[in-house]
Design a protein around this motif. Structure first.
Motif, PDB file in Angstrom:
ATOM      1  N   LEU A  86       0.825  -1.213   0.000  1.00  0.00           N
ATOM      2  CA  LEU A  86       0.000   0.000   0.000  1.00  0.00           C
ATOM      3  C   LEU A  86       0.854   1.256   0.000  1.00  0.00           C
ATOM      4  CD1 LEU A  86      -2.790  -0.994   2.570  1.00  0.00           C
ATOM      5  CD2 LEU A  86      -2.790  -1.248   0.085  1.00  0.00           C
ATOM      6  N   VAL A  87       0.424   2.226  -0.797  1.00  0.00           N
ATOM      7  CA  VAL A  87       1.179   3.479  -0.908  1.00  0.00           C
ATOM      8  C   VAL A  87       1.279   4.166   0.449  1.00  0.00           C
ATOM      9  CG1 VAL A  87      -0.852   4.806  -1.660  1.00  0.00           C
ATOM     10  CG2 VAL A  87       1.388   5.620  -2.238  1.00  0.00           C
ATOM     11  N   LEU A  88       0.293   3.981   1.315  1.00  0.00           N
ATOM     12  CA  LEU A  88       0.344   4.679   2.599  1.00  0.00           C
ATOM     13  C   LEU A  88       1.549   4.235   3.433  1.00  0.00           C
ATOM     14  CD1 LEU A  88      -0.921   2.579   4.934  1.00  0.00           C
ATOM     15  CD2 LEU A  88      -3.052   3.302   3.894  1.00  0.00           C
ATOM     16  N   ASP A  89       2.046   3.005   3.190  1.00  0.00           N
ATOM     17  CA  ASP A  89       3.223   2.556   3.942  1.00  0.00           C
ATOM     18  C   ASP A  89       4.491   3.288   3.503  1.00  0.00           C
ATOM     19  OD1 ASP A  89       2.040   0.652   5.697  1.00  0.00           O
ATOM     20  OD2 ASP A  89       1.789  -0.695   3.996  1.00  0.00           O
ATOM     21  N   MET A  90       4.470   3.883   2.298  1.00  0.00           N
ATOM     22  CA  MET A  90       5.642   4.628   1.857  1.00  0.00           C
ATOM     23  C   MET A  90       5.807   5.908   2.676  1.00  0.00           C
ATOM     24  SD  MET A  90       5.022   4.113  -2.181  1.00  0.00           S
ATOM     25  CE  MET A  90       6.539   4.766  -2.849  1.00  0.00           C
ATOM     26  N   ILE A  91       4.694   6.417   3.179  1.00  0.00           N
ATOM     27  CA  ILE A  91       4.757   7.643   3.993  1.00  0.00           C
ATOM     28  C   ILE A  91       5.627   7.408   5.230  1.00  0.00           C
ATOM     29  CG2 ILE A  91       3.348   9.240   5.409  1.00  0.00           C
ATOM     30  CD1 ILE A  91       2.853   9.609   2.432  1.00  0.00           C
ATOM     31  N   HIS A  92       5.494   6.197   5.806  1.00  0.00           N
ATOM     32  CA  HIS A  92       6.247   5.885   7.024  1.00  0.00           C
ATOM     33  C   HIS A  92       7.745   5.744   6.745  1.00  0.00           C
ATOM     34  CE1 HIS A  92       6.683   4.806  11.112  1.00  0.00           C
ATOM     35  NE2 HIS A  92       6.996   3.551  10.903  1.00  0.00           N
ATOM     36  N   MET A  93       8.114   5.581   5.499  1.00  0.00           N
ATOM     37  CA  MET A  93       9.539   5.457   5.161  1.00  0.00           C
ATOM     38  C   MET A  93      10.177   6.832   4.948  1.00  0.00           C
ATOM     39  SD  MET A  93       9.403   2.336   2.543  1.00  0.00           S
ATOM     40  CE  MET A  93       9.352   0.656   3.108  1.00  0.00           C
ATOM     41  N   MET A  94       9.355   7.854   4.945  1.00  0.00           N
ATOM     42  CA  MET A  94       9.862   9.218   4.766  1.00  0.00           C
ATOM     43  C   MET A  94      10.194   9.805   6.153  1.00  0.00           C
ATOM     44  SD  MET A  94       9.597   9.964   1.476  1.00  0.00           S
ATOM     45  CE  MET A  94       9.746   8.379   0.686  1.00  0.00           C
ATOM     46  N   ASP A  95      11.091  10.789   6.185  1.00  0.00           N
ATOM     47  CA  ASP A  95      11.435  11.391   7.481  1.00  0.00           C
ATOM     48  C   ASP A  95      10.384  12.399   7.914  1.00  0.00           C
ATOM     49  OD1 ASP A  95      13.715   9.946   7.782  1.00  0.00           O
ATOM     50  OD2 ASP A  95      15.005  11.428   6.793  1.00  0.00           O
ATOM     51  N   SER A  96       9.732  13.028   6.942  1.00  0.00           N
ATOM     52  CA  SER A  96       8.787  14.090   7.315  1.00  0.00           C
ATOM     53  C   SER A  96       7.699  14.196   6.259  1.00  0.00           C
ATOM     54  CB  SER A  96       9.538  15.430   7.406  1.00  0.00           C
ATOM     55  OG  SER A  96      10.298  15.618   6.228  1.00  0.00           O
ATOM     56  N   CYS A  97       6.524  14.629   6.702  1.00  0.00           N
ATOM     57  CA  CYS A  97       5.385  14.722   5.775  1.00  0.00           C
ATOM     58  C   CYS A  97       4.529  15.927   6.148  1.00  0.00           C
ATOM     59  CB  CYS A  97       4.548  13.442   5.881  1.00  0.00           C
ATOM     60  SG  CYS A  97       3.084  13.455   4.823  1.00  0.00           S
ATOM     61  N   LEU A  98       4.183  16.716   5.160  1.00  0.00           N
ATOM     62  CA  LEU A  98       3.271  17.833   5.409  1.00  0.00           C
ATOM     63  C   LEU A  98       1.831  17.352   5.197  1.00  0.00           C
ATOM     64  CD1 LEU A  98       2.848  20.969   5.842  1.00  0.00           C
ATOM     65  CD2 LEU A  98       2.607  21.069   3.351  1.00  0.00           C
ATOM     66  N   ALA A  99       1.027  17.449   6.254  1.00  0.00           N
ATOM     67  CA  ALA A  99      -0.402  17.160   6.100  1.00  0.00           C
ATOM     68  C   ALA A  99      -1.052  18.460   5.626  1.00  0.00           C
ATOM     69  CB  ALA A  99      -0.991  16.723   7.431  1.00  0.00           C
ATOM     70  N   TYR A 100      -1.716  18.427   4.491  1.00  0.00           N
ATOM     71  CA  TYR A 100      -2.223  19.636   3.834  1.00  0.00           C
ATOM     72  C   TYR A 100      -3.739  19.513   3.753  1.00  0.00           C
ATOM     73  CZ  TYR A 100      -2.760  22.970  -0.103  1.00  0.00           C
ATOM     74  OH  TYR A 100      -3.126  24.010  -0.933  1.00  0.00           O
ATOM     75  N   GLU A 101      -4.432  20.374   4.490  1.00  0.00           N
ATOM     76  CA  GLU A 101      -5.885  20.212   4.570  1.00  0.00           C
ATOM     77  C   GLU A 101      -6.598  20.726   3.318  1.00  0.00           C
ATOM     78  OE1 GLU A 101      -9.848  21.265   7.218  1.00  0.00           O
ATOM     79  OE2 GLU A 101      -8.056  22.477   7.552  1.00  0.00           O
ATOM     80  N   VAL A 102      -7.507  19.929   2.815  1.00  0.00           N
ATOM     81  CA  VAL A 102      -8.384  20.395   1.727  1.00  0.00           C
ATOM     82  C   VAL A 102      -9.832  20.276   2.193  1.00  0.00           C
ATOM     83  CG1 VAL A 102      -6.771  19.802  -0.127  1.00  0.00           C
ATOM     84  CG2 VAL A 102      -8.445  18.111   0.610  1.00  0.00           C
ATOM     85  N   VAL A 103     -10.710  20.997   1.497  1.00  0.00           N
ATOM     86  CA  VAL A 103     -12.121  20.998   1.899  1.00  0.00           C
ATOM     87  C   VAL A 103     -12.788  19.773   1.290  1.00  0.00           C
ATOM     88  CG1 VAL A 103     -14.293  22.287   1.798  1.00  0.00           C
ATOM     89  CG2 VAL A 103     -12.095  23.503   1.998  1.00  0.00           C
ATOM     90  N   ARG A 104     -13.323  18.959   2.164  1.00  0.00           N
ATOM     91  CA  ARG A 104     -13.906  17.675   1.738  1.00  0.00           C
ATOM     92  C   ARG A 104     -14.884  17.831   0.577  1.00  0.00           C
ATOM     93  NH1 ARG A 104     -15.506  12.847   4.850  1.00  0.00           N
ATOM     94  NH2 ARG A 104     -14.180  13.653   6.496  1.00  0.00           N
ATOM     95  N   GLU A 105     -15.819  18.780   0.701  1.00  0.00           N
ATOM     96  CA  GLU A 105     -16.879  18.905  -0.319  1.00  0.00           C
ATOM     97  C   GLU A 105     -16.324  19.360  -1.668  1.00  0.00           C
ATOM     98  OE1 GLU A 105     -17.029  20.298   2.721  1.00  0.00           O
ATOM     99  OE2 GLU A 105     -18.339  18.725   3.534  1.00  0.00           O
ATOM    100  N   LYS A 106     -15.080  19.914  -1.637  1.00  0.00           N
ATOM    101  CA  LYS A 106     -14.520  20.395  -2.905  1.00  0.00           C
ATOM    102  C   LYS A 106     -13.526  19.415  -3.508  1.00  0.00           C
ATOM    103  CE  LYS A 106     -14.935  25.309  -2.115  1.00  0.00           C
ATOM    104  NZ  LYS A 106     -14.215  26.464  -1.613  1.00  0.00           N
ATOM    105  N   GLU A 107     -13.005  18.495  -2.689  1.00  0.00           N
ATOM    106  CA  GLU A 107     -11.897  17.663  -3.210  1.00  0.00           C
ATOM    107  C   GLU A 107     -12.033  16.188  -2.949  1.00  0.00           C
ATOM    108  OE1 GLU A 107      -7.986  18.212  -3.829  1.00  0.00           O
ATOM    109  OE2 GLU A 107      -7.892  20.338  -3.428  1.00  0.00           O
TER     110      GLU A 107
END
Ligand code: UTP
Length: 409
Positions: free
Chosen positions: A361-382
């Motif tokens: 799963l691609v989500l496991d690649m996130i854990h292999m990174m040192d840092s990640c920016l969580a970027y909020e988007v508006v649910r109804e728009k995206e």
């Protein structure tokens, strides 16, 4: 490998039954089966010997804040300027993950070929191309678009894009590549046969995309174009913005290895994976892995501590992806309904799960990174994922959201 060598190999792995119908096959079929068997990565099955219940070996979780919409709006010009610059110089390519089988939708063609239009044709692929074209029109240059398919849907996908003239996109900037396949097994770990001379194979999950992109030779082309970042996203979210300059600019200026679009949870117990920290590294905790405290606890402003769910829309620094390419991702064992042959060679179409598929799963690649920016988007728009025909995350709900966002159906 010949039959005898293959038999020895199968014995080592307890899979001798795969040659059960060998003598009844034509010579061609025999050769195909031997080739298939010898291409199997048997180490995949080792996971069945360990505890593969979801969440079995997780670390210590902690919350991770997000860049929230109010701050994004306040700094939009700054982020967009950085993003536009990067896009103009071909530093950011897009990777569409379209190798899945979309079984929940019950549509027997590639999911992207589904028509969500009501009074006109509007295909899922078309929605995504339209969204990317909005950005192309702003930067006045084409953005490299890679499309991951699988053995099960490659030819149909490519033919569809050709037939539809790439929905106006420049074909010189579209690169198809195929993901790898993995065998399916019954609950005892025996690899299933789809036909007497054919192993049951299915796409190995969306997490193999970077390895497959590299193996296909497409990555080298992207690098030659000057690409330094890759975004990747699901085929089924018809509203998501793709390579939008503000997201790209925010991730680049954050100095993080990667970024992920997130939406604020609708309710504390919403069934969504949440971007957080695990043992100090970015990670995604699934809803079923969260303790009661993680689900309910709030900060001093009253917001949930684990408040931001991922929508499968990420951006990665290419050099960081290359650095982790040879590391093994965890294998997820998923129970599925798998059409196959019974021991007598009769076809079976199960109405409940009868075996395992193995997915990265691609989500496991996130854990292999040192840092990640969580970027909020508006649910109804995206966020309008199409997983089912009706109900939650369905064609019906996506149509409503498309209309609300001004798309004529
Ligand atoms: P899903 O998790 O919705 O899986 O994929 P799926 O196989 O498409 O659908 P179901 O579960 O059978 O209904 C999320 C995204 O990952 C892609 C899908 O195409 C979708 O864009 N994906 C999934 C791949 O590219 N390859 C895979 O092996 C699995």
């Amino acid at each position: 490998m010949n039959r005898q060598e293959t038999e020895t190999l199968l014995k080592q792995h307890g899979q001798e039954h795969l040659l059960r119908f060998f003598d009844a096959l034509s010579e061609n079929e025999q050769q195909t089966l031997l080739r298939q068997i010898n291409a199997i990565d048997f180490s995949l099955l080792d996971v069945l010997r360990s505890d593969h219940t979801p969440g079995a070996q997780r670390g210590v979780f902690a919350p991770l804040g997000a860049l929230e919409t109010d701050e994004i709006e306040a700094r939009r010009n700054e982020f967009e300027a950085i993003g536009l610059e990067a896009l103009k110089s071909h530093k950011v390519a897009a990777v569409l993950l379209a190798g899945g089988q979309g079984t929940r939708l019950g549509y027997n063609q590639p999911k992207g070929m589904f028509n969500v239009g009501e009074t006109r044709e509007l295909y899922i692929f078309q929605c995504l191309i339209n969204n990317l074209t909005d950005v192309v029109n702003r930067v006045h240059t084409w953005i490299p678009l890679c499309i991951m398919t699988s053995d099960k849907n490659h030819d149909q996908t490519v033919a569809f894009f050709r037939e539809k003239a790439y929905f106006g996109y420049n074909p010189d900037y579209v690169f198809f590549f195929e993901q790898q396949m993995a065998p399916s097994t019954d609950f005892e770990g025996h690899i299933l046969l789809e036909e007497k001379g054919k192993i049951s194979l299915s796409p190995n999950g969306n997490g193999g995309w970077f390895v497959s992109l590299s193996a296909s030779g497409v990555l080298e082309k992207l690098k030659a174009m000057g690409v330094e970042w890759l975004t990747c996203f699901a085929v089924d979210n018809v509203l998501q913005r793709i390579n939008d300059p503000a997201f790209i600019g925010a991730v680049i200026s954050s100095g993080c290895d990667c970024g992920g679009k997130v939406v604020r949870k609708a309710t504390p117990d919403e069934r969504v994976g949440v971007l957080c920290l695990e043992d100090g590294r970015p990670s995604i905790v699934e809803y079923y892995e969260m303790t009661d405290d993680m689900i309910r606890l709030r900060d001093e402003k009253g917001n949930l501590l684990y408040n931001f769910g991922v929508i499968l829309n990420y951006m990665f620094r290419l050099d960081r992806l290359e650095a982790i390419r040879d590391q093994k991702l965890p294998i997820h064992v998923v129970e599925k309904k798998i059409p196959c042959l019974d021991p007598e060679g009769n076809p079976v179409s199960p109405d409940k799960p009868n075996g395992y598929k193995f997915e990265l799963l691609v989500l496991d690649m996130i854990h292999m990174m040192d840092s990640c920016l969580a970027y909020e988007v508006v649910r109804e728009k995206e966020f309008a994922p199409i997983k089912n025909l009706h109900g939650i995350d369905s064609v019906d709900s996506a149509r409503e959201l498309l209309k609300k966002n001004g798309v004529t159906l």
